[in-house]
Each structure stands twice: as C-alpha cells, then as structure tokens.
Design a protein around this motif. Structure first.
Motif, PDB file in Angstrom:
ATOM      1  N   UNK A   1      -5.719 -18.647 -25.504  1.00 19.52           N
ATOM      2  CA  UNK A   1      -4.689 -19.462 -26.141  1.00 19.52           C
ATOM      3  C   UNK A   1      -4.974 -20.953 -25.969  1.00 19.52           C
ATOM      4  N   UNK A   2      -5.328 -21.337 -24.752  1.00 18.67           N
ATOM      5  CA  UNK A   2      -5.651 -22.743 -24.480  1.00 18.67           C
ATOM      6  C   UNK A   2      -6.863 -23.172 -25.296  1.00 18.67           C
ATOM      7  N   UNK A   3      -7.896 -22.325 -25.313  1.00 18.33           N
ATOM      8  CA  UNK A   3      -9.122 -22.670 -26.043  1.00 18.33           C
ATOM      9  C   UNK A   3      -8.881 -22.768 -27.554  1.00 18.33           C
TER      10      UNK A   3
ATOM     11  N   UNK B   1      -6.044 -23.405 -29.004  1.00 26.33           N
ATOM     12  CA  UNK B   1      -5.089 -24.474 -29.333  1.00 26.33           C
ATOM     13  C   UNK B   1      -5.802 -25.802 -29.599  1.00 26.33           C
ATOM     14  N   UNK B   2      -7.050 -25.906 -29.143  1.00 23.20           N
ATOM     15  CA  UNK B   2      -7.822 -27.137 -29.382  1.00 23.20           C
ATOM     16  C   UNK B   2      -8.096 -27.314 -30.881  1.00 23.20           C
ATOM     17  N   UNK B   3      -8.697 -26.311 -31.571  1.00 21.69           N
ATOM     18  CA  UNK B   3      -8.923 -26.506 -33.008  1.00 21.69           C
ATOM     19  C   UNK B   3      -7.675 -26.303 -33.880  1.00 21.69           C
ATOM     20  N   UNK B   4      -6.772 -25.384 -33.454  1.00 19.12           N
ATOM     21  CA  UNK B   4      -5.641 -25.035 -34.317  1.00 19.12           C
ATOM     22  C   UNK B   4      -4.485 -26.030 -34.182  1.00 19.12           C
ATOM     23  N   UNK B   5      -4.110 -26.376 -32.954  1.00 20.74           N
ATOM     24  CA  UNK B   5      -2.987 -27.294 -32.727  1.00 20.74           C
ATOM     25  C   UNK B   5      -3.433 -28.712 -32.386  1.00 20.74           C
ATOM     26  N   UNK B   6      -4.765 -28.930 -32.389  1.00 25.60           N
ATOM     27  CA  UNK B   6      -5.336 -30.249 -32.065  1.00 25.60           C
ATOM     28  C   UNK B   6      -4.952 -30.718 -30.659  1.00 25.60           C
ATOM     29  N   UNK B   7      -4.865 -29.753 -29.744  1.00 21.49           N
ATOM     30  CA  UNK B   7      -4.524 -30.078 -28.355  1.00 21.49           C
ATOM     31  C   UNK B   7      -5.763 -30.565 -27.618  1.00 21.49           C
ATOM     32  N   UNK B   8      -5.542 -31.408 -26.623  1.00 17.41           N
ATOM     33  CA  UNK B   8      -6.648 -31.876 -25.789  1.00 17.41           C
ATOM     34  C   UNK B   8      -6.467 -31.294 -24.392  1.00 17.41           C
ATOM     35  N   UNK B   9      -7.578 -30.866 -23.776  1.00  9.26           N
ATOM     36  CA  UNK B   9      -7.491 -30.339 -22.414  1.00  9.26           C
ATOM     37  C   UNK B   9      -8.386 -31.173 -21.504  1.00  9.26           C
ATOM     38  N   UNK B  10      -7.911 -31.331 -20.266  1.00  2.00           N
ATOM     39  CA  UNK B  10      -8.647 -32.144 -19.303  1.00  2.00           C
ATOM     40  C   UNK B  10      -9.613 -31.331 -18.466  1.00  2.00           C
ATOM     41  N   UNK B  11     -10.274 -32.016 -17.548  1.00  5.90           N
ATOM     42  CA  UNK B  11     -11.254 -31.364 -16.670  1.00  5.90           C
ATOM     43  C   UNK B  11     -10.613 -30.313 -15.772  1.00  5.90           C
ATOM     44  N   UNK B  12      -9.379 -30.578 -15.309  1.00  5.01           N
ATOM     45  CA  UNK B  12      -8.687 -29.610 -14.451  1.00  5.01           C
ATOM     46  C   UNK B  12      -8.454 -28.300 -15.206  1.00  5.01           C
ATOM     47  N   UNK B  13      -8.055 -28.417 -16.458  1.00  9.18           N
ATOM     48  CA  UNK B  13      -7.820 -27.218 -17.280  1.00  9.18           C
ATOM     49  C   UNK B  13      -9.120 -26.455 -17.510  1.00  9.18           C
ATOM     50  N   UNK B  14     -10.201 -27.180 -17.760  1.00 12.12           N
ATOM     51  CA  UNK B  14     -11.502 -26.549 -17.970  1.00 12.12           C
ATOM     52  C   UNK B  14     -11.942 -25.807 -16.712  1.00 12.12           C
ATOM     53  N   UNK B  15     -11.741 -26.448 -15.543  1.00 10.88           N
ATOM     54  CA  UNK B  15     -12.086 -25.812 -14.260  1.00 10.88           C
ATOM     55  C   UNK B  15     -11.240 -24.559 -14.038  1.00 10.88           C
ATOM     56  N   UNK B  16      -9.947 -24.643 -14.365  1.00 12.29           N
ATOM     57  CA  UNK B  16      -9.045 -23.493 -14.197  1.00 12.29           C
ATOM     58  C   UNK B  16      -9.462 -22.337 -15.103  1.00 12.29           C
ATOM     59  N   UNK B  17      -9.867 -22.661 -16.324  1.00 16.68           N
ATOM     60  CA  UNK B  17     -10.324 -21.632 -17.268  1.00 16.68           C
ATOM     61  C   UNK B  17     -11.580 -20.946 -16.733  1.00 16.68           C
ATOM     62  N   UNK B  18     -12.512 -21.742 -16.213  1.00 13.91           N
ATOM     63  CA  UNK B  18     -13.760 -21.190 -15.666  1.00 13.91           C
ATOM     64  C   UNK B  18     -13.472 -20.248 -14.493  1.00 13.91           C
ATOM     65  N   UNK B  19     -12.593 -20.672 -13.578  1.00 16.49           N
ATOM     66  CA  UNK B  19     -12.231 -19.841 -12.420  1.00 16.49           C
ATOM     67  C   UNK B  19     -11.563 -18.547 -12.884  1.00 16.49           C
TER      68      UNK B  19
ATOM     69  N   UNK C   1      -1.936 -14.903 -32.968  1.00 12.18           N
ATOM     70  CA  UNK C   1      -0.557 -14.629 -33.390  1.00 12.18           C
ATOM     71  C   UNK C   1       0.390 -15.654 -32.790  1.00 12.18           C
ATOM     72  N   UNK C   2       0.260 -15.918 -31.504  1.00 16.41           N
ATOM     73  CA  UNK C   2       1.158 -16.844 -30.810  1.00 16.41           C
ATOM     74  C   UNK C   2       1.059 -18.243 -31.407  1.00 16.41           C
ATOM     75  N   UNK C   3      -0.163 -18.701 -31.665  1.00 21.33           N
ATOM     76  CA  UNK C   3      -0.366 -20.050 -32.190  1.00 21.33           C
ATOM     77  C   UNK C   3       0.205 -20.207 -33.599  1.00 21.33           C
ATOM     78  N   UNK C   4       0.009 -19.203 -34.452  1.00 20.15           N
ATOM     79  CA  UNK C   4       0.564 -19.283 -35.809  1.00 20.15           C
ATOM     80  C   UNK C   4       2.079 -19.086 -35.798  1.00 20.15           C
ATOM     81  N   UNK C   5       2.558 -18.228 -34.903  1.00 24.63           N
ATOM     82  CA  UNK C   5       3.987 -17.942 -34.819  1.00 24.63           C
ATOM     83  C   UNK C   5       4.776 -19.142 -34.315  1.00 24.63           C
TER      84      UNK C   5
END
Length: 200
Positions: free
Chosen positions: A111-113, A115-133, A171-175
C-alpha cells in the motif's frame, strides 16, 4: 464505558478475530474448494451488509447513484471481493496458514509503495527502512529461516499470497478516492462481487 475504553475493547476484539482468520480459512478449505468458499463468504457478507444498510436506513442512497457510480462499484468489486478472495483462498489452499497469513499481510507495505505513483505520496528514509525490515521479516517467516535459499513449500502459493496483497492495496487506494457512503459502497461491491462469483 468511556470512549477510550470502548476503543480498546473494539481493538482487542478486532485483533482476536483477525488472529483466527487464517485458521478459519484452512478449516473451511477442508470442506469447500476455494471458489465455493468465496461464494458462501460473499453471500453471507452481502446479507449482513444489506441488513446493516436497512437498519441504518441507507438503502435509499442506492437509488440515487448514477450509472457511473454503479460502474465504479462493479470495477471495484472485480478487485474486492471477487479477485482478492479468489487469489487469497487459492493461496491458503496451497500453503500452510502460518505461511499464507504473513505473505498476505504484506499489503500495508505494498500500500505504501503503490501510494507513491497512485496518490503521489512521498516516503522518507525511515519508511523505506521500515519497509525493508518488514519484507525481511516476512521472508524469514515464510522460508522458515532459510532466507538466502528462498526455500518455499509452494512457490505458486507464495506468488498468489503476495498477489493478494497487491490486489487489496490497489482496491484500498482506489476506494479511498470514492467519497460515497462506506456501508452502501461495500453493499454494492459485494452485490456485484457475488454475481461475478456466481457466474464463475
């Protein structure tokens, strides 16, 4: 009971219900195939949502929607409940519950990933690290600790479980962009979804 205590009580009940979902799926799949399970679960959901909408006196909203609204509901229904649960239940039929559940629960990461192209959201380094973990954790559980070998009991089941997380995130992003009443939206989704499953 205060609002805060009530919120905690609902949270505990939600956690308990979600915690038993994987076991319930596996037990149900002993007696039904994955398409039958989607059919019956969609039917029950439709009845429950219809009852809730009737009690809340929201059924009149259904008549006020345009053809475009109905088309939107039909398209969303293709994602959820139709495609999502077919893919998910097929994955559960191929995998053990303790493998399928964490793979399916990668949807918040997806969902986070997405949301970057679909909702034009920006994620920081902390979010990227959390996703990797989180991904490392899921792979560790799913491979029973054989991370480097990527040894899965059923690769097709793994792909389906991961695919279900993509379908749910989409579904969540479009909904979330659809501002119609939530109960009525779900009622229409499950109405169309039930018809799709019935045809299959």
């Amino acid at each position: 009971m205060g609002k805060q205590k009530q919120a905690y009580a609902y949270a505990v009940v939600a956690v308990l219900l979600w915690a038993t979902a994987a076991s319930a799926f596996k037990i149900s799949l002993r007696y039904l195939d994955f398409l039958q399970l989607v059919f019956y679960s969609s039917g029950v959901s439709l009845i429950v949502l219809f009852t809730i909408a009737a009690v809340q006196k929201k059924l009149t909203l259904v008549r006020k929607y345009s053809r475009q609204d109905y088309l939107k509901s039909a398209i969303l229904a293709l994602l959820n409940p139709f495609l999502y649960y077919i893919v998910l239940f097929k994955a559960y039929s191929l995998l053990r519950a303790q493998e399928a559940q964490p793979l399916n629960y990668t949807w918040p990461i997806v969902l986070v990933l997405l949301s970057i192209p679909i909702l034009r959201q920006k994620i920081g380094l902390k979010s990227i690290a959390a996703i990797a973990v989180s991904f490392i954790g899921v792979i560790t559980i799913s491979t029973e600790g054989h991370i480097l070998e990527l040894r899965f009991t059923n690769p097709a089941g793994v792909l389906l479980a991961l695919g279900s997380s993509v379908v749910w995130a989409l579904f969540w992003l479009f909904n979330v962009r659809d501002k119609r009443d939530d109960v009525v939206k779900l009622l229409l989704n499950f109405s169309f979804g039930f018809v799709f499953v019935l045809i299959v």
